[in-house]
Design an enzyme around this catalytic site. Structure first.
Site, PDB file in Angstrom:
ATOM      1  N   CYS A  90       0.889  -1.310   0.043  1.00 13.47           N
ATOM      2  CA  CYS A  90       0.002  -0.032  -0.117  1.00 13.47           C
ATOM      3  C   CYS A  90       0.650   1.218  -0.006  1.00 13.47           C
ATOM      4  CB  CYS A  90      -0.956  -0.053   1.255  1.00 13.47           C
ATOM      5  SG  CYS A  90      -2.040  -1.401   1.167  1.00 13.47           S
ATOM      6  N   HIS A 107      -3.154   7.379   2.547  1.00 12.57           N
ATOM      7  CA  HIS A 107      -3.710   6.110   2.057  1.00 12.57           C
ATOM      8  C   HIS A 107      -5.022   5.708   2.612  1.00 12.57           C
ATOM      9  CE1 HIS A 107      -4.086   1.983   0.946  1.00 12.57           C
ATOM     10  NE2 HIS A 107      -3.498   1.497   2.135  1.00 12.57           N
ATOM     11  N   ASN A 142     -10.164  -0.124   0.303  1.00 12.56           N
ATOM     12  CA  ASN A 142      -8.706   0.164   0.409  1.00 12.56           C
ATOM     13  C   ASN A 142      -8.169  -0.466  -1.029  1.00 12.56           C
ATOM     14  OD1 ASN A 142      -5.853  -0.289   0.537  1.00 12.56           O
ATOM     15  ND2 ASN A 142      -5.944  -1.174   2.658  1.00 12.56           N
TER      16      ASN A 142
HETATM   17  O1  UT7 Z   1      -3.516  -0.949   3.718  1.00  8.56           O
HETATM   18  C1  UT7 Z   1      -3.006  -1.147   4.944  1.00  8.56           C
HETATM   19  C2  UT7 Z   1      -3.477  -2.594   5.394  1.00  8.56           C
HETATM   20  N1  UT7 Z   1      -4.779  -3.014   6.064  1.00  8.56           N
HETATM   21  C3  UT7 Z   1      -4.952  -2.146   7.002  1.00  8.56           C
HETATM   22  O2  UT7 Z   1      -4.601  -0.998   7.326  1.00  8.56           O
HETATM   23  C4  UT7 Z   1      -6.101  -2.700   8.070  1.00  8.56           C
HETATM   24  C5  UT7 Z   1      -5.773  -2.435   9.312  1.00  8.56           C
HETATM   25  N2  UT7 Z   1      -6.805  -2.962  10.341  1.00  8.56           N
HETATM   26  C6  UT7 Z   1      -8.047  -2.652  10.455  1.00  8.56           C
HETATM   27  O3  UT7 Z   1      -8.648  -1.584   9.775  1.00  8.56           O
HETATM   28  C7  UT7 Z   1      -9.001  -3.245  11.346  1.00  8.56           C
HETATM   29  O4  UT7 Z   1      -8.048  -4.041  12.218  1.00  8.56           O
HETATM   30  C8  UT7 Z   1     -10.073  -4.022  10.879  1.00  8.56           C
HETATM   31  C9  UT7 Z   1     -11.041  -3.171   9.948  1.00  8.56           C
HETATM   32  C10 UT7 Z   1      -9.359  -5.022   9.773  1.00  8.56           C
HETATM   33  C11 UT7 Z   1     -10.629  -4.996  11.983  1.00  8.56           C
HETATM   34  O5  UT7 Z   1     -11.360  -3.894  12.937  1.00  8.56           O
HETATM   35  P1  UT7 Z   1     -11.067  -4.296  14.460  1.00  8.56           P
HETATM   36  O6  UT7 Z   1     -11.708  -3.199  15.212  1.00  8.56           O
HETATM   37  O7  UT7 Z   1      -9.588  -4.365  14.707  1.00  8.56           O
HETATM   38  O8  UT7 Z   1     -11.950  -5.626  14.590  1.00  8.56           O
HETATM   39  P2  UT7 Z   1     -11.642  -7.059  15.257  1.00  8.56           P
HETATM   40  O9  UT7 Z   1     -10.483  -7.546  13.980  1.00  8.56           O
HETATM   41  O10 UT7 Z   1     -11.132  -6.733  16.500  1.00  8.56           O
HETATM   42  O11 UT7 Z   1     -12.797  -7.722  15.214  1.00  8.56           O
HETATM   43  C12 UT7 Z   1     -13.675  -7.556  16.093  1.00  8.56           C
HETATM   44  C13 UT7 Z   1     -15.248  -8.466  15.836  1.00  8.56           C
HETATM   45  C14 UT7 Z   1     -14.617  -9.981  15.946  1.00  8.56           C
HETATM   46  O12 UT7 Z   1     -15.632 -10.684  16.629  1.00  8.56           O
HETATM   47  P3  UT7 Z   1     -15.364 -11.008  18.176  1.00  8.56           P
HETATM   48  O13 UT7 Z   1     -14.296 -11.994  18.272  1.00  8.56           O
HETATM   49  O14 UT7 Z   1     -15.349  -9.763  18.760  1.00  8.56           O
HETATM   50  O15 UT7 Z   1     -16.747 -11.734  18.467  1.00  8.56           O
HETATM   51  C15 UT7 Z   1     -14.516 -10.330  14.511  1.00  8.56           C
HETATM   52  O16 UT7 Z   1     -14.760 -11.629  14.298  1.00  8.56           O
HETATM   53  O17 UT7 Z   1     -15.494  -8.048  14.745  1.00  8.56           O
HETATM   54  C16 UT7 Z   1     -15.719  -9.576  13.772  1.00  8.56           C
HETATM   55  N3  UT7 Z   1     -15.411  -9.220  12.495  1.00  8.56           N
HETATM   56  C17 UT7 Z   1     -16.822  -8.898  11.731  1.00  8.56           C
HETATM   57  N4  UT7 Z   1     -17.755  -8.967  11.975  1.00  8.56           N
HETATM   58  C18 UT7 Z   1     -18.945  -8.406  10.994  1.00  8.56           C
HETATM   59  C19 UT7 Z   1     -14.285  -9.416  11.740  1.00  8.56           C
HETATM   60  N5  UT7 Z   1     -14.660  -8.929  10.489  1.00  8.56           N
HETATM   61  C20 UT7 Z   1     -16.041  -8.792  10.382  1.00  8.56           C
HETATM   62  C21 UT7 Z   1     -17.042  -8.234   9.161  1.00  8.56           C
HETATM   63  N6  UT7 Z   1     -18.082  -8.372   9.721  1.00  8.56           N
HETATM   64  N7  UT7 Z   1     -16.442  -8.276   8.156  1.00  8.56           N
END
Ligand code: UT7
Length: 359
Positions: free
Chosen positions: A111, A247, A277
C-alpha cells in the site's frame, strides 16, 4: 538538483460496484459493522486486468499534463497485483499506452507503493536521469478476496491512479520524503501462494492473511511519525499543511493520523467510502478527486502518507505548482461490462474453489 513536481493526474475506477449490502448476501457480515469499523460503503471490482486500469489512468494523467505518450521517458507502476511476474505490468502498460520512449518497471511496496514510486521518480528527475515520469498506482485486489474470510474480504477494492512528474519550478515540487520498512513484521500482512516458495502449492493460491489489530496499531504510529518528519524535513510546520492525502485503508486510521498531526478534518481528504482500500492506487485516486473537487489551490502544501505490507510506510511533503487545472483531457475508459461487482466477486470465488479442487 531539480525537484520533481506533479503536472498531470488521472484515475480509473472500474464501473462494477460491490456494496456492503451485496456482501451481506454472501457472507456473515453487515453494513453497520463495515461502516463503523472501516468507513467503507462500497468498492469497485474490475472485469479487466491491472494493466488495463493503469493504462486508462495513465492516459488521463498524460492528457492533463498536456503531453503525448511519446514524451514520457520513465514509467513506474506501483502494484502488488501485477498481471504476471514477467514482464512487469509496466511493460504491458507501455505497449497499451504507447509510451514507447519510456524505461518501465514495477515497484512493490504494497500500500506504500505510490509514495515509494514518488521517491524514485523524484530521485531520477533530480539527477537528470529522467525528465518526464509517469507514475501509476494500480491494483486488482479483488483477486485476493476470499468470501470465506470476512476479516479481509470487506476491506479491499480495485482501481488505478496516476501522476506525471516533471522538473519543478522555483518553489514547487517534492520538498521532503520519509520512507521506512520493518521486515521483521512481514508476517502480519502477507499474501502467500504466489512466489518461489509456493511453486506447486495450488491450493494456497493467493491466500491473504492479515493481523488487523497489529497492522492497525503500527499504521497509526508510523503514518503519524513519517508524515510529521516529512513536514519538518521540508522546513515547514504542521500548520503550513493545506491538505493531507492519506492512504485510504480505514477512516479510524486516517482520523488517528490526523489527530497526531493536529490537523482539522477539513484538511484531510477521505474517499474510502466509495472505493475501500485500493492499496498503491488509493493516494493518486484521492489526489485526482481532490483536484477535480477544486480542493487544491495553486501552491498548496500537500502531504501524502501511506502504510502497508512489508511492513512499509512512507510520507511525502510537496508544494503543488501554480496550475491546478488540466491542460488537456482524454476520453479513455475501460470497456463496458454487464456484470455487477457481486457477479465478478462470485466468479472469482468459483475460480478459487476450482483451483483448490473443491468445486
Ligand atoms: O492498507 C494497509 C493494510 N490494512 C490495514 O490498514 C487494516 C488495519 N486494520 C483494520 O483496519 C482493522 O483492524 C479491521 C477493520 C481489519 C478490523 O477492525 P477491528 O476493530 O480491529 O476488529 P477485530 O478484528 O478486533 O474484530 C472484532 C470483531 C470480531 O468478533 P468477536 O471476536 O469480537 O466476536 C470479529 O470476528 O468483529 C468480527 N468481525 C466482523 N464482523 C462482521 C471481523 N470482520 C467482520 C466483518 N463483519 N467483516
Amino acid at each position: 538538483m531539480r525537484r520533481a513536481t506533479i503536472t498531470g493526474w488521472g484515475k480509473c475506477t472500474p464501473p462494477a460496484v460491490l456494496t456492503n449490502e451485496d456482501l451481506e448476501a454472501v457472507m456473515d457480515t453487515n453494513d453497520e459493522w463495515i461502516t463503523t469499523r472501516t468507513g467503507i460503503k462500497e468498492r469497485r471490482i474490475t472485469h479487466t486486468e491491472t494493466s488495463d486500469m493503469a493504462t486508462v489512468a495513465g492516459r488521463h494523467a498524460i492528457a492533463t499534463a498536456g503531453l503525448e505518450p511519446e514524451d514520457i521517458d520513465l514509467l513506474i507502476l506501483a502494484t502488488c497485483t501485477p498481471d504476471r511476474i514477467i514482464p512487469s505490468a509496466a511493460s504491458l502498460v507501455q505497449a497499451k499506452l504507447g509510451v514507447t520512449n519510456a524505461a518501465c518497471l514495477d515497484v512493490n511496496a504494497a500500500c506504500s507503493g505510490f509514495v515509494y514510486g514518488l521517491s524514485l521518480a523524484n530521485g531520477m528527475i533530480a539527477t537528470g536521469a529522467a525528465r518526464r515520469v509517469l507514475l501509476i498506482g494500480a491494483e486488482k485486489l479483488s483477486t485476493l478476496l476470499d468470501i470465506e474470510d470476512r476479516s479481509t474480504a470487506v476491506l479491499f477494492g480495485d482501481g488505478a491512479g496516476a501522476v506525471v512528474l516533471e522538473p519543478a519550478g522555483d518553489g514547487d515540487g517534492v520538498l521532503a520524503l520519509n520512507l521506512g520498512t520493518d521486515g521483521g513484521l512481514a508476517g502480519i500482512l502477507t499474501v502467500t501462494g504466489f512466489g518461489t516458495e509456493e511453486i506447486g502449492n495450488v491450493a494456497e493460491q493467493f491466500s491473504l492473511y492479515m493481523d488487523g489489530q497489529e497492522v492497525f496499531r503500527n499504521a497509526v504510529t508510523q503514518m503519524g511519525e513519517a508524515a510529521t518528519r516529512a513536514v519538518a524535513e521540508a522546513g515547514l510546520s504542521l500548520e503550513d499543511v493545506d491538505i493531507l492525502i492519506p492512504h485510504q485503508a480505514n477512516t479510524r486510521i486516517i482520523d488517528a493520523t490526523a489527530r497526531r498531526m493536529k490537523l482539522p478534518p477539513e484538511k484531510v481528504f477521505v474517499n474510502i467510502t466509495g472505493y475501500g482500500n485500493t492499496s498503491a492506487a488509493s493516494i493518486p485516486i484521492a489526489l485526482t478527486e481532490a483536484l477535480e473537487s477544486e480542493l487544491i489551490r495553486p501552491g498548496a502544501v500537500i502531504v501524502f502518507v501511506a502504510f502497508g505490507g512489508g511492513l512499509t510506510w512512507g510520507a511525502a511533503c510537496l508544494r503543488f505548482g501554480d496550475r491546478v487545472t488540466p491542460l488537456g483531457t482524454s476520453d479513455a475508459r475501460l470497456p463496458a461490462t454487464s456484470f455487477t461487482g457481486l457477479d465478478l466477486l462470485l466468479q472469482r470465488q468459483d475460480e478459487r474453489r476450482r483451483r483448490r479442487g473443491l468445486a
